[in-house]
Design a protein around this motif. Sequence first.
Motif, PDB file in Angstrom:
ATOM      1  N   GLY A   1      23.268   6.553  31.420  1.00  0.00           N
ATOM      2  CA  GLY A   1      22.585   7.432  30.473  1.00  0.00           C
ATOM      3  C   GLY A   1      21.075   7.471  30.615  1.00  0.00           C
ATOM      4  O   GLY A   1      20.397   8.033  29.758  1.00  0.00           O
ATOM      5  N   CYS A   2      20.521   6.882  31.694  1.00  0.00           N
ATOM      6  CA  CYS A   2      19.060   6.877  31.870  1.00  0.00           C
ATOM      7  C   CYS A   2      18.556   8.316  31.950  1.00  0.00           C
ATOM      8  O   CYS A   2      19.014   9.113  32.766  1.00  0.00           O
ATOM      9  CB  CYS A   2      18.670   6.105  33.127  1.00  0.00           C
ATOM     10  SG  CYS A   2      16.875   5.989  33.349  1.00  0.00           S
ATOM     11  N   SER A   3      17.602   8.639  31.090  1.00  0.00           N
ATOM     12  CA  SER A   3      17.119  10.027  30.996  1.00  0.00           C
ATOM     13  C   SER A   3      16.104  10.396  32.068  1.00  0.00           C
ATOM     14  O   SER A   3      15.785  11.561  32.234  1.00  0.00           O
ATOM     15  CB  SER A   3      16.513  10.261  29.608  1.00  0.00           C
ATOM     16  OG  SER A   3      15.430   9.364  29.400  1.00  0.00           O
TER      17      SER A   3
ATOM     18  N   CYS B   1      15.474  -1.143  36.263  1.00  0.00           N
ATOM     19  CA  CYS B   1      15.815   0.242  36.562  1.00  0.00           C
ATOM     20  C   CYS B   1      14.642   0.859  37.318  1.00  0.00           C
ATOM     21  O   CYS B   1      13.517   0.875  36.813  1.00  0.00           O
ATOM     22  CB  CYS B   1      16.077   1.018  35.266  1.00  0.00           C
ATOM     23  SG  CYS B   1      16.427   2.774  35.549  1.00  0.00           S
ATOM     24  N   ARG B   2      14.914   1.357  38.516  1.00  0.00           N
ATOM     25  CA  ARG B   2      13.846   1.962  39.311  1.00  0.00           C
ATOM     26  C   ARG B   2      13.464   3.355  38.799  1.00  0.00           C
ATOM     27  O   ARG B   2      12.464   3.908  39.212  1.00  0.00           O
ATOM     28  CB  ARG B   2      14.274   2.062  40.769  1.00  0.00           C
ATOM     29  CG  ARG B   2      14.332   0.717  41.433  1.00  0.00           C
ATOM     30  CD  ARG B   2      14.350   0.896  42.921  1.00  0.00           C
ATOM     31  NE  ARG B   2      15.220  -0.077  43.545  1.00  0.00           N
ATOM     32  CZ  ARG B   2      15.605  -0.012  44.793  1.00  0.00           C
ATOM     33  NH1 ARG B   2      15.242   0.988  45.556  1.00  0.00           N
ATOM     34  NH2 ARG B   2      16.378  -0.941  45.298  1.00  0.00           N
ATOM     35  N   ARG B   3      14.259   3.901  37.909  1.00  0.00           N
ATOM     36  CA  ARG B   3      13.934   5.206  37.344  1.00  0.00           C
ATOM     37  C   ARG B   3      12.886   5.090  36.239  1.00  0.00           C
ATOM     38  O   ARG B   3      11.870   5.747  36.278  1.00  0.00           O
ATOM     39  CB  ARG B   3      15.179   5.861  36.756  1.00  0.00           C
ATOM     40  CG  ARG B   3      16.227   6.231  37.754  1.00  0.00           C
ATOM     41  CD  ARG B   3      17.366   6.915  37.029  1.00  0.00           C
ATOM     42  NE  ARG B   3      18.550   6.995  37.839  1.00  0.00           N
ATOM     43  CZ  ARG B   3      19.705   7.435  37.386  1.00  0.00           C
ATOM     44  NH1 ARG B   3      19.829   7.827  36.142  1.00  0.00           N
ATOM     45  NH2 ARG B   3      20.751   7.472  38.179  1.00  0.00           N
TER      46      ARG B   3
ATOM     47  N   SER C   1      15.303  -5.071  44.040  1.00  0.00           N
ATOM     48  CA  SER C   1      16.391  -4.411  43.331  1.00  0.00           C
ATOM     49  C   SER C   1      17.557  -5.380  43.135  1.00  0.00           C
ATOM     50  O   SER C   1      17.662  -6.375  43.836  1.00  0.00           O
ATOM     51  CB  SER C   1      16.843  -3.198  44.135  1.00  0.00           C
ATOM     52  OG  SER C   1      17.347  -3.619  45.388  1.00  0.00           O
ATOM     53  N   PRO C   2      18.456  -5.086  42.199  1.00  0.00           N
ATOM     54  CA  PRO C   2      19.560  -5.998  41.887  1.00  0.00           C
ATOM     55  C   PRO C   2      20.365  -6.516  43.082  1.00  0.00           C
ATOM     56  O   PRO C   2      20.616  -7.696  43.156  1.00  0.00           O
ATOM     57  CB  PRO C   2      20.433  -5.183  40.938  1.00  0.00           C
ATOM     58  CG  PRO C   2      19.478  -4.261  40.290  1.00  0.00           C
ATOM     59  CD  PRO C   2      18.430  -3.935  41.329  1.00  0.00           C
TER      60      PRO C   2
ATOM     61  N   SER D   1      25.968  -5.838  33.504  1.00  0.00           N
ATOM     62  CA  SER D   1      26.759  -4.838  32.779  1.00  0.00           C
ATOM     63  C   SER D   1      25.865  -3.953  31.917  1.00  0.00           C
ATOM     64  O   SER D   1      26.070  -2.742  31.833  1.00  0.00           O
ATOM     65  CB  SER D   1      27.853  -5.501  31.942  1.00  0.00           C
ATOM     66  OG  SER D   1      27.297  -6.415  31.035  1.00  0.00           O
ATOM     67  N   SER D   2      24.844  -4.533  31.287  1.00  0.00           N
ATOM     68  CA  SER D   2      23.892  -3.735  30.491  1.00  0.00           C
ATOM     69  C   SER D   2      23.120  -2.778  31.389  1.00  0.00           C
ATOM     70  O   SER D   2      22.885  -1.621  31.037  1.00  0.00           O
ATOM     71  CB  SER D   2      22.904  -4.644  29.766  1.00  0.00           C
ATOM     72  OG  SER D   2      23.565  -5.485  28.880  1.00  0.00           O
ATOM     73  N   PHE D   3      22.734  -3.252  32.555  1.00  0.00           N
ATOM     74  CA  PHE D   3      22.002  -2.431  33.521  1.00  0.00           C
ATOM     75  C   PHE D   3      22.862  -1.246  33.973  1.00  0.00           C
ATOM     76  O   PHE D   3      22.410  -0.095  33.978  1.00  0.00           O
ATOM     77  CB  PHE D   3      21.589  -3.290  34.720  1.00  0.00           C
ATOM     78  CG  PHE D   3      21.048  -2.510  35.880  1.00  0.00           C
ATOM     79  CD1 PHE D   3      19.807  -1.891  35.808  1.00  0.00           C
ATOM     80  CD2 PHE D   3      21.763  -2.409  37.053  1.00  0.00           C
ATOM     81  CE1 PHE D   3      19.302  -1.176  36.884  1.00  0.00           C
ATOM     82  CE2 PHE D   3      21.261  -1.709  38.146  1.00  0.00           C
ATOM     83  CZ  PHE D   3      20.029  -1.089  38.045  1.00  0.00           C
ATOM     84  N   GLU D   4      24.116  -1.519  34.330  1.00  0.00           N
ATOM     85  CA  GLU D   4      25.000  -0.455  34.802  1.00  0.00           C
ATOM     86  C   GLU D   4      25.275   0.566  33.704  1.00  0.00           C
ATOM     87  O   GLU D   4      25.326   1.771  33.963  1.00  0.00           O
ATOM     88  CB  GLU D   4      26.299  -1.052  35.337  1.00  0.00           C
ATOM     89  CG  GLU D   4      26.088  -1.794  36.643  1.00  0.00           C
ATOM     90  CD  GLU D   4      27.308  -2.558  37.115  1.00  0.00           C
ATOM     91  OE1 GLU D   4      28.224  -2.831  36.288  1.00  0.00           O
ATOM     92  OE2 GLU D   4      27.345  -2.893  38.308  1.00  0.00           O
TER      93      GLU D   4
END
Length: 139
Positions: free
Chosen positions: A128-130, A109-111, A30-31, A120-123
């Motif tokens: 908004g990750c569905s 993204c673990r989701r 993970s990050p 910043s793109s990851f955060e």
Amino acid sequence: MTVIYTIGLVSPHSSRFRSSLLTISKKAPSPPTLLKDKIICMWDRGDGLRCRDVLKGDALSLHLRSVHGCRGAEDTALTCWWDGCAQHMKKGVVVRHIQDVHLGVTYPCRRCGVTFGGKSSFELHLLGCSVPKKGGGPI
């Protein structure tokens, strides 16, 4: 994909060379743990040679300030001298630039499994990750 960074000043012809390599998987971890891996500083010392200090990724900002004089306000003009880059930017983005452009640090993204090249793109994606969190634990 696997990336291998040399973390020592051992000759490739030495029997110790194999043990001086650090392997970093692009899919995991993970990050937060990505930045705990060791890297070699490739900042140009001004004489055409690279610094080559071995440091933890999370110490990069302190190293750039204390060893290479990258000081001042966040909007201070700075040139990236990492491995001959010579790109102009503000001091406040140089660490992120090195991590994203030169070290290839990624943030999965673990989701949903999508991988991002910048923190910043990851955060922003996480907001908004569905795909819902599994078990309500950390991302």
